[in-house]
Design a protein around this motif. Structure first.
Motif, PDB file in Angstrom:
ATOM      1  N   GLY A  55      -0.255  77.345 -74.000  1.00  0.00           N
ATOM      2  CA  GLY A  55      -0.768  78.556 -74.646  1.00  0.00           C
ATOM      3  C   GLY A  55      -2.248  78.499 -74.981  1.00  0.00           C
ATOM      4  N   GLU A  56      -2.848  77.340 -74.865  1.00  0.00           N
ATOM      5  CA  GLU A  56      -4.266  77.142 -75.179  1.00  0.00           C
ATOM      6  C   GLU A  56      -5.120  77.006 -73.922  1.00  0.00           C
ATOM      7  OE1 GLU A  56      -5.702  77.283 -78.133  1.00  0.00           O
ATOM      8  OE2 GLU A  56      -3.785  77.633 -79.108  1.00  0.00           O
ATOM      9  N   ARG A  57      -4.595  77.425 -72.781  1.00  0.00           N
ATOM     10  CA  ARG A  57      -5.309  77.264 -71.511  1.00  0.00           C
ATOM     11  C   ARG A  57      -6.689  77.929 -71.526  1.00  0.00           C
ATOM     12  NH1 ARG A  57      -4.203  75.755 -66.314  1.00  0.00           N
ATOM     13  NH2 ARG A  57      -5.437  76.765 -64.709  1.00  0.00           N
ATOM     14  N   THR A  58      -6.800  79.139 -72.056  1.00  0.00           N
ATOM     15  CA  THR A  58      -8.086  79.841 -72.093  1.00  0.00           C
ATOM     16  C   THR A  58      -9.107  79.046 -72.900  1.00  0.00           C
ATOM     17  OG1 THR A  58      -6.993  81.966 -71.865  1.00  0.00           O
ATOM     18  CG2 THR A  58      -9.237  81.996 -72.734  1.00  0.00           C
ATOM     19  N   ARG A  59      -8.681  78.546 -74.043  1.00  0.00           N
ATOM     20  CA  ARG A  59      -9.578  77.745 -74.883  1.00  0.00           C
ATOM     21  C   ARG A  59      -9.951  76.443 -74.176  1.00  0.00           C
ATOM     22  NH1 ARG A  59      -8.707  75.609 -81.009  1.00  0.00           N
ATOM     23  NH2 ARG A  59     -10.815  74.843 -81.206  1.00  0.00           N
ATOM     24  N   VAL A  61     -10.175  75.921 -70.923  1.00  0.00           N
ATOM     25  CA  VAL A  61     -11.138  76.200 -69.845  1.00  0.00           C
ATOM     26  C   VAL A  61     -12.537  76.398 -70.428  1.00  0.00           C
ATOM     27  CG1 VAL A  61     -11.772  77.866 -68.048  1.00  0.00           C
ATOM     28  CG2 VAL A  61      -9.410  77.059 -68.219  1.00  0.00           C
ATOM     29  N   ALA A  62     -12.633  77.058 -71.576  1.00  0.00           N
ATOM     30  CA  ALA A  62     -13.935  77.214 -72.240  1.00  0.00           C
ATOM     31  C   ALA A  62     -14.482  75.850 -72.663  1.00  0.00           C
ATOM     32  CB  ALA A  62     -13.803  78.140 -73.446  1.00  0.00           C
ATOM     33  N   ALA A  63     -13.612  74.978 -73.165  1.00  0.00           N
ATOM     34  CA  ALA A  63     -14.041  73.633 -73.549  1.00  0.00           C
ATOM     35  C   ALA A  63     -14.463  72.842 -72.319  1.00  0.00           C
ATOM     36  CB  ALA A  63     -12.920  72.915 -74.295  1.00  0.00           C
ATOM     37  N   MET A  64     -13.790  73.059 -71.199  1.00  0.00           N
ATOM     38  CA  MET A  64     -14.161  72.388 -69.954  1.00  0.00           C
ATOM     39  C   MET A  64     -15.589  72.766 -69.559  1.00  0.00           C
ATOM     40  SD  MET A  64     -12.490  72.769 -66.135  1.00  0.00           S
ATOM     41  CE  MET A  64     -13.025  74.448 -65.925  1.00  0.00           C
ATOM     42  N   GLN A  65     -15.929  74.037 -69.672  1.00  0.00           N
ATOM     43  CA  GLN A  65     -17.287  74.481 -69.353  1.00  0.00           C
ATOM     44  C   GLN A  65     -18.294  73.842 -70.310  1.00  0.00           C
ATOM     45  OE1 GLN A  65     -18.006  76.002 -66.602  1.00  0.00           O
ATOM     46  NE2 GLN A  65     -15.848  76.194 -66.114  1.00  0.00           N
ATOM     47  N   ASP A  79     -17.519  63.297 -60.823  1.00  0.00           N
ATOM     48  CA  ASP A  79     -16.995  62.984 -59.492  1.00  0.00           C
ATOM     49  C   ASP A  79     -15.811  63.870 -59.140  1.00  0.00           C
ATOM     50  OD1 ASP A  79     -18.900  61.095 -59.004  1.00  0.00           O
ATOM     51  OD2 ASP A  79     -17.617  59.387 -59.442  1.00  0.00           O
ATOM     52  N   SER A  80     -14.968  64.152 -60.124  1.00  0.00           N
ATOM     53  CA  SER A  80     -13.842  65.036 -59.860  1.00  0.00           C
ATOM     54  C   SER A  80     -13.337  65.626 -61.167  1.00  0.00           C
ATOM     55  CB  SER A  80     -12.703  64.287 -59.150  1.00  0.00           C
ATOM     56  OG  SER A  80     -12.106  63.357 -60.022  1.00  0.00           O
ATOM     57  N   VAL A  81     -12.755  66.820 -61.032  1.00  0.00           N
ATOM     58  CA  VAL A  81     -12.102  67.497 -62.155  1.00  0.00           C
ATOM     59  C   VAL A  81     -10.739  67.923 -61.646  1.00  0.00           C
ATOM     60  CG1 VAL A  81     -12.152  69.454 -63.740  1.00  0.00           C
ATOM     61  CG2 VAL A  81     -14.296  68.356 -63.071  1.00  0.00           C
ATOM     62  N   ARG A  82      -9.703  67.588 -62.415  1.00  0.00           N
ATOM     63  CA  ARG A  82      -8.363  67.998 -62.028  1.00  0.00           C
ATOM     64  C   ARG A  82      -7.822  68.931 -63.096  1.00  0.00           C
ATOM     65  NH1 ARG A  82      -3.405  67.033 -63.197  1.00  0.00           N
ATOM     66  NH2 ARG A  82      -3.824  65.303 -64.597  1.00  0.00           N
ATOM     67  N   VAL A  83      -7.552  70.185 -62.700  1.00  0.00           N
ATOM     68  CA  VAL A  83      -7.017  71.200 -63.609  1.00  0.00           C
ATOM     69  C   VAL A  83      -5.574  71.445 -63.219  1.00  0.00           C
ATOM     70  CG1 VAL A  83      -7.267  73.560 -64.443  1.00  0.00           C
ATOM     71  CG2 VAL A  83      -9.304  72.254 -63.813  1.00  0.00           C
ATOM     72  N   PRO A  84      -4.634  71.314 -64.156  1.00  0.00           N
ATOM     73  CA  PRO A  84      -3.237  71.552 -63.815  1.00  0.00           C
ATOM     74  C   PRO A  84      -3.014  72.984 -63.370  1.00  0.00           C
ATOM     75  CG  PRO A  84      -3.477  71.127 -66.171  1.00  0.00           C
ATOM     76  CD  PRO A  84      -4.828  70.987 -65.550  1.00  0.00           C
ATOM     77  N   GLY A  85      -2.210  73.146 -62.328  1.00  0.00           N
ATOM     78  CA  GLY A  85      -1.886  74.479 -61.829  1.00  0.00           C
ATOM     79  C   GLY A  85      -2.872  75.012 -60.811  1.00  0.00           C
ATOM     80  N   GLU A  86      -3.927  74.248 -60.516  1.00  0.00           N
ATOM     81  CA  GLU A  86      -4.900  74.668 -59.514  1.00  0.00           C
ATOM     82  C   GLU A  86      -4.870  73.673 -58.362  1.00  0.00           C
ATOM     83  OE1 GLU A  86      -8.788  75.274 -61.153  1.00  0.00           O
ATOM     84  OE2 GLU A  86      -8.091  76.830 -62.502  1.00  0.00           O
ATOM     85  N   GLY A  87      -5.021  74.215 -57.138  1.00  0.00           N
ATOM     86  CA  GLY A  87      -4.970  73.384 -55.940  1.00  0.00           C
ATOM     87  C   GLY A  87      -6.031  72.392 -55.921  1.00  0.00           C
TER      88      GLY A  87
END
Length: 87
Positions: A55-59, A61-65, A79-87
């Motif tokens: 439920g905090e995915r939007t927050r 992603v903002a923290a990731m930025q 070197d790499s970023v792995r986001v769950p649910g993304e290819g």
């Protein structure tokens, strides 16, 4: 819980400590988010993971930025970023 994992190649211990200091002082990474850190070791690159509930995915992603901005400030290449649910 899910996590966005950053692998930080070539980061030394001092730079990693400075990055952690900045992250722990930044409200973008406050609860309900959590940051899991793995310091650099011989043969193993540093890693930061932003932990969040679905439920905090939007927050998250903002923290990731925001984390990308912090890393750039320290001259760190991701070197790499792995986001769950993304290819």
């Amino acid at each position: 819980m899910q996590g966005i994992a950053f692998t930080l190649g070539g980061v030394d211990e001092l730079t990693f400590a400075r990055i952690l200091r900045d992250v722990t002082r930044d409200a973008a990474f406050a609860r309900p988010l959590a940051v899991q850190a793995q310091e650099p070791r011989p043969g193993q690159e540093a890693r930061l993971t932003l932990i969040f509930a679905p439920g905090e995915r939007t927050r998250a992603v903002a923290a990731m930025q925001r984390l990308k901005t912090v890393l750039l400030r320290h001259g760190v290449q991701v070197d790499s970023v792995r986001v769950p649910g993304e290819g």
